[in-house]
Design a protein around this motif. Sequence first.
Motif, short mmCIF file in Angstrom:
data_model
loop_
_atom_site.label_atom_id
_atom_site.label_comp_id
_atom_site.label_asym_id
_atom_site.label_seq_id
_atom_site.Cartn_x
_atom_site.Cartn_y
_atom_site.Cartn_z
N LEU A 125 0.84 -1.20 0.00
CA LEU A 125 0.00 0.00 0.00
C LEU A 125 0.87 1.25 0.00
N ARG A 126 1.96 1.20 0.76
CA ARG A 126 2.88 2.34 0.81
C ARG A 126 3.53 2.57 -0.54
N THR A 178 0.98 4.23 -2.99
CA THR A 178 0.71 5.65 -2.74
C THR A 178 1.95 6.50 -3.04
N GLU A 179 3.14 5.97 -2.81
CA GLU A 179 4.35 6.70 -3.14
C GLU A 179 4.46 6.92 -4.65
N LEU A 209 1.94 7.09 -6.73
CA LEU A 209 0.91 8.06 -7.08
C LEU A 209 1.33 9.48 -6.73
N ASP A 210 1.94 9.64 -5.55
CA ASP A 210 2.39 10.98 -5.15
C ASP A 210 3.52 11.47 -6.06
N LYS A 256 -0.13 15.87 -4.95
CA LYS A 256 -1.31 15.93 -4.09
C LYS A 256 -2.19 17.15 -4.35
N LEU A 286 -6.72 4.83 -4.10
CA LEU A 286 -5.49 4.79 -3.31
C LEU A 286 -4.85 6.17 -3.21
N HIS A 287 -5.04 7.01 -4.21
CA HIS A 287 -4.48 8.35 -4.19
C HIS A 287 -5.31 9.28 -3.31
N ASN A 333 -6.52 7.47 2.59
CA ASN A 333 -5.77 6.52 3.41
C ASN A 333 -6.73 5.40 3.80
N TRP A 334 -6.27 4.17 3.67
CA TRP A 334 -7.12 3.01 3.98
C TRP A 334 -6.50 2.21 5.10
N ARG A 383 -6.66 11.99 2.10
CA ARG A 383 -5.22 12.21 2.18
C ARG A 383 -4.77 13.38 1.31
#
Length: 541
Positions: A351-352, A355-356, A358-359, A364, A496-497, A500-501, A532
């Motif tokens: 998951l980390r 999201t990394e 995507l960021d 953001k 996911l972007h 936070n799940w 997020r």
Amino acid sequence: MESSHISSLRFWYLLIPLLFAFITQIFLKLLKQQISSKSKQTTSLLPPGPKPWPIVGNLPEMLANKPTSQWIHNIMSDLNTEIACIRLGNIHVIPITSPEIACELLTKQDLIFASRPRNWSSEHVSGGFLSKLLVPYGEQWKKMKKVMTNELLSPRRLQWLQHKRVEEANNIVRYIYNQCKNNNGGGLVDVRLTARHYSGNIVRRLVFNTRYFGEVREDGGPGFEEVEHIDAIFTCLRYLFAFSISDYVACLRELDLDGHKKNLKNATKLILKYHDPLIQDRVHQWRNGNRTHEEDLLDVLISLKDSNDNPLLTVNEIKSQIMDMMIATVDNPSNAFEWGLAEMLNQPETLRKATEELDSVVGKERQVQESDIPKLNYIKACAREAFRLHPVDDINPDHVSMEDTFVANKTYFIPKGSRVILRRQGIGQNPRIWEEPLKFKPERHLEMENNKDVGFKNLSLNEPSLKLISFSTGRRGCPGIMLGSTMTIMLFARMLHGFNWSVPPNETTIELSELEGYTMKAKPLMAYATPRLPAEVYHIV
């Protein structure tokens, strides 16, 4: 002398037919022996499987071992084989878990296996074999395939409809955000409902230019009508490809011994309750000249003309093709995301990483867009892994052999009329192909065989080598690869972007058990979501 000559002629007149009959009898006997010998030879070359009973084949075992897909899995496991032969009635059913054999069938011998069975369920759902997905090989299938490929799912058409997909991606983010906002900044989300209705919203928008059949919901979520519509589609899918005894014994075709027909009739009736009035009204608008330009795929279907400038499709063909699109669109993206998020919640590192990425690609300050997809390789790897490990069904739609043939370097004989089924979970979890096949490991798709750098350029959800089955391949491969891929990746990326799940309060892990006899998650995924991104990003959508 003359009398003797006449007697001689009579003798030969009698003898010649007798000799002919005798020679014919010997010839037929030899021919019968040859056919019998050939039959024994080809039978001995059939893939391994349980010994069939006379006439009924293995139907008694099928009826005694429910669910049928698990029974087939057990047979193949006990025989330690990647191709088997199970005779149901007088029909040979050939399940396959070998990517190599599957590829041979759908590439080298694609034409031989390009047909579908004439099941009652397929005929009922397709309105009498009028659409593309379920229709046996022939002119009607060719016609509808051309319509799907050239008119409905072409790159030009998908670009034309992009704004509708973006609006539904925005809407699903707004729906989750509203649930969080109404619960002090965080909310428990039914991920299955959310994912299914994202898929349902998209296909309704593309086909009917509407998200709702009933009243518009202020929070962006589904109403009663949309829930009923999607539930009916999944019920239809459950029984459409189920193993029914009447599909294998012709004299039982009109009976409903296992209750499948009743359930399928009820489900299709519910779906058509919403479709038919919209289709009839739209056809009426075009015929009366009250509608003159295309806004959605229903308009496209109605507007198509043949070489004589007459409507290309009948109203029944339009209804059937729309049913096709509904049942072929909603299941894969929603199932993949529900399972994918469930696995990622139990593996926070994945998951980390997601999201990394995507960021890094998106940042953001804005939402993910379809133009970002080529750079989201880890997201695509997560989706591919969900398709591999948790397909929406183990059994792919049947391929029917249109002639006798051999496969696997002529090792196995496949008789004409056999129904070949590719076992999606069996292929995706094949331990000969995949290391640690039961582990959710997206990284494996970024380390592509023979050329590890290829994976980092632009990973695809499609897998032509059939080491996992997402959209299949060949004549019967899904024509909606671009649409299905875009829907799936955008669902993963937006969810996911944007949030936070975490596992629900008072729980530590997500249970990953399957519904008995199916590949669907046993319990709908419930997960806790919090925003997020900055508040203004959500206000834009």
